[in-house]
Design a protein around this motif. Structure first.
Motif: not given
Length: 229
Positions: A167-168, A173-176, A178-180
């Motif tokens: 999401s984002g 990206i700072n506030y997204s 994220i999936e590794i």
């Protein structure tokens, strides 16, 4: 390897071969889901391409439906040379977190930055994400600069197909969230290499990365020279 094999492959699939070769040598993971044509091309010509990259001094590898190139370093292969200091540091940190929680390897970018800031001194983070400085002193501006370059590094790891933005957006990206992705294993191999150099039987993530900060030299430090305080 018969010379005609790779020449015929290049001649018959020139645009696709050039694209695949560029992506691989730029350090980008070719994922089955994101790049099906490129991925299938490698699968269909795996023997020829494996021998070709072996001749060039690389190893063509596949992990978690990702093709990528690695290079030999002592007794194992690693992709260490492809990436900047900040990409390598953050990649190793995320790789270790991935294997701590493979069922749900997601994180909030802003929270992860706060986590890094609580573990490592600002001087170390500045050296990793910006540049090395003598007579370093902390300031809000320098913390902001580190955060900006941290975001740039996340975007690069996203570009290389190590991360997915759940999401984002890349621009925010700072506030997204994220999936590794499993392809992050490439950095785990480097972390294992650092671990092998130590005599201690157990090391935590902070110790391994502090070894990286202390002992790893890069040809060029990232970051602009001009800085406003």
């Amino acid at each position: 390897m018969p010379e005609t094999s790779i020449i015929k492959l290049i001649r018959d699939h020139n645009p696709l071969f050039k694209k695949v070769n560029y992506l691989l040598q730029d350090g980008i993971n070719i994922h089955a889901g994101n790049m099906p044509a490129e991925y299938n091309f490698i699968e269909e010509n795996i023997n020829i391409l494996t021998e070709y990259y072996d001749f060039l001094g690389y190893k063509l590898q596949n992990y978690d439906s990702n093709f990528y190139l690695s290079v030999p370093r002592k007794d194992r292969y690693t992709s260490f040379e492809y990436f900047s200091k900040s990409e390598t540091f953050l990649g190793m940190y995320l790789a270790l977190k991935f294997f701590q929680n493979t069922e749900n390897p997601t994180f909030n970018a802003d929270e992860l930055f706060e986590e890094l800031n609580s573990i490592f001194p600002l001087e170390n983070l500045y050296e990793i994400f910006v540049k090395r400085m003598q007579n370093f002193y902390e300031s809000d501006k320098r913390l902001e600069t580190v955060n900006e370059n941290y975001a740039k590094t996340l975007r690069q790891l996203n570009k290389y197909n190590f991360l997915d933005i759940v999401s984002g957006t890349p621009g925010n990206i700072n506030y997204s969230s994220i999936e590794i992705k499993g392809s992050i294993k490439r950095f785990f191999d480097l972390a294992l290499e650092l671990y092998d150099k130590q005599s201690k039987e157990e090391m935590d993530i902070e110790e391994i990365l502090n070894i990286f900060i202390k002992d790893t030299e890069f040809d060029n430090d990232e970051g602009a020279d001009g800085e406003w305080e």
